[in-house]
Design a protein around this motif. Structure first.
Motif, PDB file in Angstrom:
ATOM      1  N   TRP A   1      15.764  20.152 -43.895  1.00 44.97           N
ATOM      2  CA  TRP A   1      15.312  20.085 -42.495  1.00 44.97           C
ATOM      3  C   TRP A   1      14.439  18.837 -42.279  1.00 44.97           C
ATOM      4  CZ3 TRP A   1      12.830  25.153 -40.067  1.00 44.97           C
ATOM      5  CH2 TRP A   1      12.679  24.987 -38.701  1.00 44.97           C
ATOM      6  N   GLN A   2      13.546  18.578 -43.232  1.00 45.74           N
ATOM      7  CA  GLN A   2      12.670  17.395 -43.103  1.00 45.74           C
ATOM      8  C   GLN A   2      13.489  16.099 -43.184  1.00 45.74           C
ATOM      9  OE1 GLN A   2       9.616  18.364 -42.153  1.00 45.74           O
ATOM     10  NE2 GLN A   2      10.773  20.252 -42.454  1.00 45.74           N
ATOM     11  N   LEU A   3      14.590  16.137 -43.937  1.00 46.06           N
ATOM     12  CA  LEU A   3      15.406  14.923 -44.087  1.00 46.06           C
ATOM     13  C   LEU A   3      16.307  14.691 -42.882  1.00 46.06           C
ATOM     14  CD1 LEU A   3      16.537  15.124 -47.853  1.00 46.06           C
ATOM     15  CD2 LEU A   3      14.478  14.158 -46.865  1.00 46.06           C
ATOM     16  N   THR A   4      16.780  15.765 -42.279  1.00 47.03           N
ATOM     17  CA  THR A   4      17.806  15.638 -41.239  1.00 47.03           C
ATOM     18  C   THR A   4      17.286  15.911 -39.828  1.00 47.03           C
ATOM     19  OG1 THR A   4      18.356  17.970 -41.426  1.00 47.03           O
ATOM     20  CG2 THR A   4      19.623  16.450 -42.819  1.00 47.03           C
ATOM     21  N   GLY A   5      16.110  16.557 -39.748  1.00 47.82           N
ATOM     22  CA  GLY A   5      15.588  16.919 -38.434  1.00 47.82           C
ATOM     23  C   GLY A   5      16.235  18.164 -37.857  1.00 47.82           C
ATOM     24  N   ARG A   6      17.085  18.864 -38.647  1.00 47.38           N
ATOM     25  CA  ARG A   6      17.666  20.114 -38.106  1.00 47.38           C
ATOM     26  C   ARG A   6      17.667  21.215 -39.167  1.00 47.38           C
ATOM     27  NH1 ARG A   6      23.786  20.038 -39.100  1.00 47.38           N
ATOM     28  NH2 ARG A   6      23.993  21.897 -37.840  1.00 47.38           N
ATOM     29  N   GLU A   7      17.457  22.431 -38.671  1.00 49.14           N
ATOM     30  CA  GLU A   7      17.401  23.572 -39.583  1.00 49.14           C
ATOM     31  C   GLU A   7      18.809  23.999 -39.982  1.00 49.14           C
ATOM     32  OE1 GLU A   7      15.621  27.076 -37.889  1.00 49.14           O
ATOM     33  OE2 GLU A   7      16.075  28.283 -39.665  1.00 49.14           O
ATOM     34  N   THR A   8      19.050  24.079 -41.291  1.00 52.13           N
ATOM     35  CA  THR A   8      20.298  24.672 -41.778  1.00 52.13           C
ATOM     36  C   THR A   8      19.940  25.620 -42.915  1.00 52.13           C
ATOM     37  OG1 THR A   8      20.569  22.846 -43.347  1.00 52.13           O
ATOM     38  CG2 THR A   8      21.784  22.673 -41.275  1.00 52.13           C
TER      39      THR A   8
ATOM     40  N   LYS B   1       6.736  27.326 -38.282  1.00 54.12           N
ATOM     41  CA  LYS B   1       6.931  27.468 -36.837  1.00 54.12           C
ATOM     42  C   LYS B   1       8.384  27.059 -36.510  1.00 54.12           C
ATOM     43  CE  LYS B   1       4.049  28.699 -34.510  1.00 54.12           C
ATOM     44  NZ  LYS B   1       3.663  30.153 -34.360  1.00 54.12           N
ATOM     45  N   ARG B   2       8.753  27.256 -35.262  1.00 54.07           N
ATOM     46  CA  ARG B   2      10.133  26.991 -34.838  1.00 54.07           C
ATOM     47  C   ARG B   2      10.570  25.543 -35.085  1.00 54.07           C
ATOM     48  NH1 ARG B   2      12.632  30.728 -32.725  1.00 54.07           N
ATOM     49  NH2 ARG B   2      10.734  31.844 -32.211  1.00 54.07           N
ATOM     50  N   ASP B   3       9.601  24.611 -35.034  1.00 54.77           N
ATOM     51  CA  ASP B   3       9.940  23.201 -35.258  1.00 54.77           C
ATOM     52  C   ASP B   3       9.846  22.799 -36.731  1.00 54.77           C
ATOM     53  OD1 ASP B   3       7.263  23.224 -35.756  1.00 54.77           O
ATOM     54  OD2 ASP B   3       6.720  21.663 -34.324  1.00 54.77           O
ATOM     55  N   GLY B   4       9.619  23.776 -37.606  1.00 54.73           N
ATOM     56  CA  GLY B   4       9.579  23.480 -39.040  1.00 54.73           C
ATOM     57  C   GLY B   4       8.181  23.233 -39.580  1.00 54.73           C
ATOM     58  N   THR B   5       7.171  23.244 -38.719  1.00 54.26           N
ATOM     59  CA  THR B   5       5.798  23.006 -39.213  1.00 54.26           C
ATOM     60  C   THR B   5       5.369  24.164 -40.115  1.00 54.26           C
ATOM     61  OG1 THR B   5       5.277  21.922 -37.130  1.00 54.26           O
ATOM     62  CG2 THR B   5       3.403  22.616 -38.505  1.00 54.26           C
ATOM     63  N   PRO B   6       4.977  23.855 -41.366  1.00 55.08           N
ATOM     64  CA  PRO B   6       4.510  24.938 -42.243  1.00 55.08           C
ATOM     65  C   PRO B   6       3.223  25.545 -41.691  1.00 55.08           C
ATOM     66  CG  PRO B   6       5.006  22.952 -43.515  1.00 55.08           C
ATOM     67  CD  PRO B   6       5.051  22.563 -42.058  1.00 55.08           C
ATOM     68  N   LEU B   7       3.091  26.852 -41.799  1.00 54.84           N
ATOM     69  CA  LEU B   7       1.885  27.482 -41.249  1.00 54.84           C
ATOM     70  C   LEU B   7       0.629  26.965 -41.935  1.00 54.84           C
ATOM     71  CD1 LEU B   7       2.712  31.226 -40.488  1.00 54.84           C
ATOM     72  CD2 LEU B   7       3.171  29.177 -39.152  1.00 54.84           C
ATOM     73  N   CYS B   8       0.756  26.571 -43.217  1.00 53.56           N
ATOM     74  CA  CYS B   8      -0.448  26.096 -43.914  1.00 53.56           C
ATOM     75  C   CYS B   8      -0.899  24.731 -43.400  1.00 53.56           C
ATOM     76  CB  CYS B   8      -0.230  26.070 -45.421  1.00 53.56           C
ATOM     77  SG  CYS B   8       1.010  24.892 -45.946  1.00 53.56           S
ATOM     78  N   ASN B   9      -0.081  24.074 -42.571  1.00 51.72           N
ATOM     79  CA  ASN B   9      -0.521  22.805 -41.974  1.00 51.72           C
ATOM     80  C   ASN B   9      -1.282  23.017 -40.669  1.00 51.72           C
ATOM     81  OD1 ASN B   9       0.521  21.352 -44.042  1.00 51.72           O
ATOM     82  ND2 ASN B   9       2.217  20.428 -42.905  1.00 51.72           N
TER      83      ASN B   9
END
Ligand code: ADP
Ligand code: HMS
Length: 558
Positions: free
Chosen positions: A192-199, A103-111
């Motif tokens: 992304w999980q480490l920094t809180g931002r998508e790169t 999802k847009r906030d990084g949540t994996p769809l399988c979660n």
């Protein structure tokens, strides 16, 4: 003032390995390996009873976060006397193309509970081979383009890569495709999980997602020609905003710092790939040296000053390994896997007993027996295609062959012949580079095999007729990641500077034995003849044999 350290974490197929590198001495002062809780998911979704088809290979993204936290925490615990304040950066590398829908906030769809039971919502691991139909159609469409990208990728795109995997999701689960706001490499997702931002990093975009530094991604019209629903894939679900290797992706979040015991705000480098990140750790920062990352499979990395089209390679990407150079990647689909297969299936009980009595593994016993032989003494010659051929034939349907068997043939002779065959396969790759204008003067090896089997390394030096050096650190990719972490944290001005200060090779080199090299030269010419006969359409018997198996209803490994 304290010392400076950097952390590198290598996310492999089965585990994540964390190292802490002293930026003064280049030494690994502590390390820890954490297996993924669910490993490779290739039979059924864990605890959900959903069966997977045979060429699927998935992973659970939550395992990556857990492995990072535990590996880093344990590594820190072992690093007595090192304060988190002395750690200037973190770098990570991953297998690739290992990708997931989020999802847009990084949540994996399988979660998401509603999508958890859907296999397409999980991570597709690099060796997920179920998108072959899509890869074939993509190759066909790309071959009709006027200015096709295919020559940059050795002539063919693999089913392991990003676009075939996404297209498979669209074809088989359009609802998952629609639910996904982003498709992302696991490498970028963990950052992304480490920094809180998508790169997004340029390396995976270049090697696995058809991106070119000057030309960008293929046009929308190309994606539309594959499927109208893919037309806006890049803008809607990927990104054109790509960061170069060596740059900083962001800073460690307070939440991750608390979980790991690290300091919040440490620089986190842009993500990288396991094979590519090994180059600076092994001192490969200029053209002329071919890196062999040798383990279950072998990946090759080589730098060049120009973009040249080399048939059968995995790809060439500007700045894809070391900024300022064109990075070339090639590889062999099975190397250690062949020896593992032989040890499992081809060794008689007497050898098992002897190995046990001597306290050796079967590999070690076979090495001990086979190293007494010289080149050509086994009377055998083999083709190393037990898992198809990645470079330079790019044909997963090819199979293995062994020639010269007699009633006198011994297991150690066959073991040696398989090792020689993989060395001839490396020679084909090296010669193809040289024949297309990319020089190879030196060889450096890393990965697990160079530390496990000295005979193998000597055979490689003899067959390749070049000196072979070995990287000093077993966890070479993790050390490379730590170097990128140090650059992102400002401890070095560039990755080349970091490599020049920190890269280490073992003092001993494997030098070619000229007598063996001459004999291997003759055998290699025969290998090339067999290679071309069976691999380039002269005799398609390997494919016929596979076809017969299919017709008889026997499942065939991907
Ligand atoms: N003594 C040995 N000689 C040759 N191959 C070996 C030996 N011991 C283990 N292997 C092979 O090494 C491979 C594992 O290599 P390694 O680099 O440790 O793993 P990976 O590629 O998964 O990171 C296995 O395929 C195994 O068959
Ligand atoms: O293909 C690449 C890199 O491009 C690798 O990530 C992939 O072959 C996995 O490598 P390993 O077998 O885990 O060393």
């Amino acid at each position: 003032m304290g010392r400076n350290y950097s952390i590198g974490v290598d996310f492999g197929t089965e585990s994540a390995r964390a190292v802490l590198v002293d930026l003064e001495s280049g030494e690994v002062v502590a390390s820890h390996v954490k297996d993924y809780a669910h490993g490779v998911i290739d039979e059924e979704l864990p605890g959900l009873g959903v069966k997977l088809d045979k060429d699927w290979a998935l992973q659970n993204p939550n395992d990556y976060v857990e492995a990072f936290v535990i590996a880093v925490k344990e590594m820190l615990r072992k690093a007595e006397g090192v304060s988190p304040d002395e750690i200037v950066g973190i770098g990570i590398d991953f297998t690739s193309c290992t990708m997931l829908p989020v999802k847009r906030d990084g949540t994996p769809l399988c979660n998401l509970p509603s999508l958890r039971k859907h296999p397409h919502s999980w991570v597709k691991l690099w060796k997920h081979h179920a998108a072959q139909k899509e890869a074939d159609r993509l190759n066909e469409a790309a071959s009709r383009l006027e200015d096709s990208f295919l020559p940059r990728y050795g002539g063919k795109i693999s089913s392991e890569w990003l676009i075939p995997k996404i297209w498979q999701i669209l074809n088989e689960a359009p609802e998952i495709y629609d639910e996904a706001d982003r498709f992302i490499e696991a490498a970028d997702w963990i950052v992304w999980q480490l920094t809180g931002r998508e790169t997004r990093n340029m390396c995976t975009a270049g090697y696995k997602a058809l991106w070119h530094k000057q030309k960008g991604f293929p046009d929308r019209s190309f994606f539309r020609s594959l499927d109208p629903r893919l037309e806006n894939l890049v803008d809607e679900k990927l990104s054109r905003d790509l960061l170069p290797l060596g740059s900083k992706a962001g800073e460690l979040t307070g939440e991750m710092a608390e979980k790991t015991g690290l300091r919040p705000g440490i620089a986190v480098a842009v993500a990288n790939v396991d094979a590519h990140v090994s180059a600076p750790a092994a001192g490969v920062v200029r053209p002329g040296t071919m890196l062999m990352i040798m383990g279950t499979s072998t990946c090759n990395i080589l730098l060049g000053d120009e973009e040249k089209w080399v048939p059968g390679i995995c790809g060439v990407v500007e700045d894809g390994v070391i900024p300022g150079y064109y990075g070339y990647e090639a590889g062999q689909s099975a190397v250690g896997d062949i020896f593992a297969w032989f040890v499992k299936n081809g060794v008689p009980p007497a050898y098992h007993r002897e190995a046990k009595e001597k306290g050796l593994s079967l590999h070690e016993l076979l090495e001990q027996k086979a190293e007494r032989m010289g080149a050509g003494e086994s009377g055998l010659l083999a083709l190393d295609w037990l898992n198809g051929n990645r470079s330079v034939l790019v044909d997963a349907d090819l199979t293995g062959l062994i020639l010269g068997l007699s009633l006198d043939t011994k297991p150690e002779e066959i073991y040696r012949a398989w090792i020689e065959a993989t060395a001839f396969g490396q020679r084909m790759i090296m010669d193809t580079f040289i024949e297309h204008g990319i020089p190879v003067d030196r060889l450096v090896a890393c990965g697990g095999l160079p530390y496990k089997n000295r005979m193998l390394m000597q055979i490689y030096a003899d067959v390749l007729n070049r000196e072979v050096s070995v990287a000093a650190h077993l966890h070479t990719p993790a050390v490379g990641s730590a170097m990128f972490g140090a650059v992102a944290g400002g401890a070095f001005g560039s990755i080349v500077e970091a490599s020049e200060k920190l890269a280490k090779l073992k003092p001993e080199r494997f030098r070619p034995n000229q007598r063996n090299a001459q004999i291997y030269e003759r055998l290699y010419q025969e290998y090339r003849r067999l290679h071309d006969l069976f691999g380039r359409g002269g005799n398609d018997v390997m494919k016929l044999l596979k076809q017969l198996k299919r017709e008889r209803g026997v499942p065939i490994a991907p």
